[in-house]
Design an enzyme around this catalytic site. Structure first.
Site, mmCIF file in Angstrom:
data_model
loop_
_atom_site.group_PDB
_atom_site.id
_atom_site.type_symbol
_atom_site.label_atom_id
_atom_site.label_comp_id
_atom_site.label_asym_id
_atom_site.label_seq_id
_atom_site.Cartn_x
_atom_site.Cartn_y
_atom_site.Cartn_z
ATOM 1 N N SER A 7 0.810 -1.305 -0.092
ATOM 2 C CA SER A 7 -0.011 -0.012 0.141
ATOM 3 C C SER A 7 1.045 1.234 0.028
ATOM 4 C CB SER A 7 -0.809 -0.052 1.171
ATOM 5 O OG SER A 7 -0.367 -0.219 2.464
ATOM 6 N N GLU A 9 1.234 5.545 0.573
ATOM 7 C CA GLU A 9 0.502 6.757 1.337
ATOM 8 C C GLU A 9 0.896 8.001 0.802
ATOM 9 O OE1 GLU A 9 0.645 6.550 5.713
ATOM 10 O OE2 GLU A 9 1.576 8.804 5.461
ATOM 11 N N THR A 40 -3.304 11.258 3.654
ATOM 12 C CA THR A 40 -3.421 11.746 5.102
ATOM 13 C C THR A 40 -4.256 13.063 5.067
ATOM 14 O OG1 THR A 40 -1.633 13.371 4.349
ATOM 15 C CG2 THR A 40 -1.018 11.288 5.218
ATOM 16 N N ALA A 43 -3.306 18.177 10.074
ATOM 17 C CA ALA A 43 -3.661 18.201 11.430
ATOM 18 C C ALA A 43 -4.995 19.215 11.379
ATOM 19 C CB ALA A 43 -2.398 19.113 12.229
ATOM 20 N N HIS A 68 -7.207 8.899 5.509
ATOM 21 C CA HIS A 68 -6.813 9.076 7.077
ATOM 22 C C HIS A 68 -7.937 9.848 7.526
ATOM 23 C CE1 HIS A 68 -2.331 8.126 6.440
ATOM 24 N NE2 HIS A 68 -3.076 7.474 5.498
ATOM 25 N N ARG A 98 -5.388 9.966 15.976
ATOM 26 C CA ARG A 98 -5.495 11.043 16.917
ATOM 27 C C ARG A 98 -5.199 12.336 16.184
ATOM 28 N NH1 ARG A 98 -1.906 12.564 21.674
ATOM 29 N NH2 ARG A 98 -0.798 13.125 20.050
ATOM 30 N N ASP A 100 -2.137 15.334 15.662
ATOM 31 C CA ASP A 100 -1.537 16.095 16.463
ATOM 32 C C ASP A 100 -2.327 17.567 16.816
ATOM 33 O OD1 ASP A 100 0.734 14.478 17.414
ATOM 34 O OD2 ASP A 100 1.601 14.641 15.264
ATOM 35 N N ALA A 114 -7.296 8.287 19.699
ATOM 36 C CA ALA A 114 -7.710 7.599 18.497
ATOM 37 C C ALA A 114 -8.912 6.389 18.837
ATOM 38 C CB ALA A 114 -6.412 6.755 17.835
ATOM 39 N N HIS A 140 5.362 5.671 21.056
ATOM 40 C CA HIS A 140 4.859 7.121 20.725
ATOM 41 C C HIS A 140 5.583 7.974 21.545
ATOM 42 C CE1 HIS A 140 1.919 10.539 20.563
ATOM 43 N NE2 HIS A 140 2.064 10.056 19.324
ATOM 44 N N LYS A 156 -7.326 0.383 21.029
ATOM 45 C CA LYS A 156 -7.781 0.433 19.680
ATOM 46 C C LYS A 156 -8.236 -0.719 19.012
ATOM 47 C CE LYS A 156 -3.941 3.075 18.749
ATOM 48 N NZ LYS A 156 -3.256 4.217 17.817
ATOM 49 N N GLN A 167 4.445 3.218 12.498
ATOM 50 C CA GLN A 167 5.454 4.494 12.252
ATOM 51 C C GLN A 167 6.631 3.878 11.853
ATOM 52 O OE1 GLN A 167 6.284 7.375 11.404
ATOM 53 N NE2 GLN A 167 5.201 8.533 13.024
ATOM 54 N N PHE A 207 11.820 15.221 11.086
ATOM 55 C CA PHE A 207 10.721 14.484 11.258
ATOM 56 C C PHE A 207 10.788 13.546 12.204
ATOM 57 C CE2 PHE A 207 7.187 11.774 9.910
ATOM 58 C CZ PHE A 207 6.201 12.459 10.074
ATOM 59 N N HIS A 257 3.700 -0.896 3.848
ATOM 60 C CA HIS A 257 3.026 0.142 3.609
ATOM 61 C C HIS A 257 4.179 1.361 3.415
ATOM 62 C CE1 HIS A 257 -0.321 3.257 3.932
ATOM 63 N NE2 HIS A 257 0.661 4.132 4.785
HETATM 64 P P1 FAD Z 1 -3.349 7.339 20.038
HETATM 65 O O1 FAD Z 1 -3.641 5.948 19.598
HETATM 66 O O2 FAD Z 1 -4.632 8.162 20.569
HETATM 67 O O3 FAD Z 1 -2.330 7.514 20.921
HETATM 68 C C1 FAD Z 1 -1.739 8.954 21.063
HETATM 69 C C2 FAD Z 1 -0.607 8.985 22.478
HETATM 70 O O4 FAD Z 1 -1.796 8.687 23.672
HETATM 71 C C3 FAD Z 1 0.093 7.563 23.021
HETATM 72 O O5 FAD Z 1 1.404 7.898 23.610
HETATM 73 C C4 FAD Z 1 -0.707 6.600 23.599
HETATM 74 O O6 FAD Z 1 0.042 5.878 24.272
HETATM 75 C C5 FAD Z 1 -1.600 7.753 24.438
HETATM 76 N N1 FAD Z 1 -2.831 7.514 24.842
HETATM 77 C C6 FAD Z 1 -3.813 6.738 24.245
HETATM 78 N N2 FAD Z 1 -4.758 6.440 24.757
HETATM 79 C C7 FAD Z 1 -4.472 6.939 26.171
HETATM 80 C C8 FAD Z 1 -5.302 7.137 27.088
HETATM 81 N N3 FAD Z 1 -6.335 6.489 27.497
HETATM 82 N N4 FAD Z 1 -4.936 7.590 28.268
HETATM 83 C C9 FAD Z 1 -3.462 8.153 28.313
HETATM 84 N N5 FAD Z 1 -2.846 8.071 27.178
HETATM 85 C C10 FAD Z 1 -3.219 7.543 26.115
HETATM 86 N N6 FAD Z 1 -1.558 12.558 11.852
HETATM 87 C C11 FAD Z 1 -1.955 13.185 11.099
HETATM 88 O O7 FAD Z 1 -2.318 14.374 11.764
HETATM 89 N N7 FAD Z 1 -2.653 13.030 10.024
HETATM 90 C C12 FAD Z 1 -2.530 11.691 9.151
HETATM 91 O O8 FAD Z 1 -2.983 11.365 8.276
HETATM 92 C C13 FAD Z 1 -1.488 10.591 9.920
HETATM 93 N N8 FAD Z 1 -1.408 9.712 9.424
HETATM 94 C C14 FAD Z 1 -0.654 8.620 10.110
HETATM 95 C C15 FAD Z 1 -0.335 7.490 9.309
HETATM 96 C C16 FAD Z 1 0.254 6.509 10.332
HETATM 97 C C17 FAD Z 1 0.460 5.063 9.845
HETATM 98 C C18 FAD Z 1 0.987 6.837 11.231
HETATM 99 C C19 FAD Z 1 1.825 5.960 12.262
HETATM 100 C C20 FAD Z 1 1.039 8.250 11.861
HETATM 101 C C21 FAD Z 1 0.062 9.019 11.382
HETATM 102 N N9 FAD Z 1 -0.132 10.261 11.700
HETATM 103 C C22 FAD Z 1 -0.950 11.323 11.376
HETATM 104 C C23 FAD Z 1 0.352 10.838 13.022
HETATM 105 C C24 FAD Z 1 -0.371 10.663 14.374
HETATM 106 O O9 FAD Z 1 -1.580 11.260 14.305
HETATM 107 C C25 FAD Z 1 0.535 11.317 15.609
HETATM 108 O O10 FAD Z 1 1.278 9.936 15.843
HETATM 109 C C26 FAD Z 1 -0.190 11.195 16.933
HETATM 110 O O11 FAD Z 1 0.645 11.751 17.489
HETATM 111 C C27 FAD Z 1 -1.076 10.001 17.525
HETATM 112 O O12 FAD Z 1 -1.788 9.342 16.697
HETATM 113 P P2 FAD Z 1 -2.225 7.920 17.247
HETATM 114 O O13 FAD Z 1 -3.628 7.679 16.331
HETATM 115 O O14 FAD Z 1 -1.470 7.016 17.436
HETATM 116 O O15 FAD Z 1 -2.822 8.320 18.682
#
Ligand code: FAD
Length: 279
Positions: A7, A9, A40, A43, A68, A98, A100, A114, A140, A156, A167, A207, A257
């Site tokens: 895949s 991106e 993608t 933000a 995304h 989630r 940033d 997320a 993370h 999740k 990542q 990055f 990917h």
């Molecule tokens: P989460 O799964 O919510 O985790 C974020 C952090 O919070 C982690 O440290 C986790 O341990 C912590 N956490 C989760 N749940 C809890 C809880 N209940 N209590 C306390 N801590 C908690 N970003 C964009 O803006 N747009 C994109 O299109 C995009 N595409 C991406 C594609 C891939 C394949 C990857 C790997 C990343 C991408 N990102 C994108 C980046 C991503 O949004 C960031 O890494 C963001 O900081 C975390 O997203 P997440 O979905 O992993 O968050």
């Protein structure tokens, strides 16, 4: 690549030239018959319309497109409307994140993590979408501990994610250790390696510092030494990433990917190298 799903991106382009370039990139990469192309989401929803336009164009070309979708700054009503638009267009796969928090922004919207968005999508649309989530073999940057990060990843999956994309990483052991830990934690979904080709050292170092992906010392020193010699840096980087992919495939990963940065040429070389190594 034999028996391996691929895949690719993209980010949604801003200009007419960017759109034309992405069409050409897509055409070049389509020869590898990818499982899907993902797009993608900027933000805070900053690319919402462009993500949707790009996704619809890909879908209209007959490929599977995976938008995304991220929670930061989104309300439930906005996400519901987006899901409806994607369902109407027969989109079947989402990458759910989630995102940033943009600097200066205080509100996180109706969803904090997320997992909250995954639960909401399942609640709203049942099993319509195949949901991908993010996973972090090197953890993370905000994770309080490795164990907590894996626990949050598991939540999740338990909330309804079908598979995960990682990542990027250059240390293959980190990925295999992560797979072991996830298995021990009871996670049984596919965890697909995210592969970042090496295009430019400064950009990659910046990055990597933000997203917590480590550039190992040996690799950093080798890349730094190329200075402005981009052609040699890319040739070396292509070999490094080809070997990384070969190791992953030898270990039996079912999919890769690629983070394309909307470019096809380096990825084409990597895939050709891997195919040549497979004989
Ligand atoms: P989460 O799964 O919510 O985790 C974020 C952090 O919070 C982690 O440290 C986790 O341990 C912590 N956490 C989760 N749940 C809890 C809880 N209940 N209590 C306390 N801590 C908690 N970003 C964009 O803006 N747009 C994109 O299109 C995009 N595409 C991406 C594609 C891939 C394949 C990857 C790997 C990343 C991408 N990102 C994108 C980046 C991503 O949004 C960031 O890494 C963001 O900081 C975390 O997203 P997440 O979905 O992993 O968050």
């Amino acid at each position: 690549m034999k028996n391996t799903e691929l895949s690719f991106e993209f980010f949604p382009p801003k200009t007419a030239d960017g759109i034309a370039n992405l069409r050409e990139t897509r055409q070049k990469l389509s020869v590898f018959k990818p499982e899907f192309f993902s797009v993608t989401f900027g933000a805070g929803g900053s690319t919402r319309d462009r993500t949707m336009e790009t996704v619809f164009e890909i879908q209209d070309e007959g490929y599977q497109a995976a938008p995304h979708i991220s929670c930061i700054s989104s309300s439930k009503a906005e996400i519901s409307a987006l899901l409806k638009a994607y369902q109407d267009k027969a989109i079947k796969r989402l990458v759910v994140l989630r995102g940033d928090v943009p600097s200066g922004e205080v509100s996180t919207g109706d969803f904090k993590y997320a997992v909250d968005l995954v639960s909401f999508i399942r609640q709203e649309t049942g099993d319509w979408f195949h949901i991908e989530v993010a996973a972090y073999p090197e953890f993370h940057p905000e994770a309080l501990s490795a164990a907590k990060d894996i626990d949050h990843f598991k939540r999740k999956v338990d909330a309804g994610a079908n598979s995960a994309i990682t990542q990027y990483f250059y240390n293959v052991d980190a990925y295999f250790q992560f797979l072991d830990s996830c298995y021990k934690a009871g996670i049984r979904t596919a965890i697909v390696p995210g592969i970042m080709p090496i295009y430019n050292y400064t950009q990659l170092a910046r990055f990597s510092g933000i997203c917590g992906a480590e550039i190992p010392r040996w690799l950093r020193l080798r890349l730094e030494a190329y200075g402005d010699d981009l052609a040699s840096l890319r040739a070396f980087g292509t070999d490094v990433v080809s070997e990384l992919c070969e190791k992953l495939l030898l270990a039996g990963v079912p999919s890769l990917h690629f983070y394309t940065l909307n470019q096809a040429d380096i990825i084409t070389k990597i895939i050709n190298n891997v195919n040549a190594s497979q004989g």
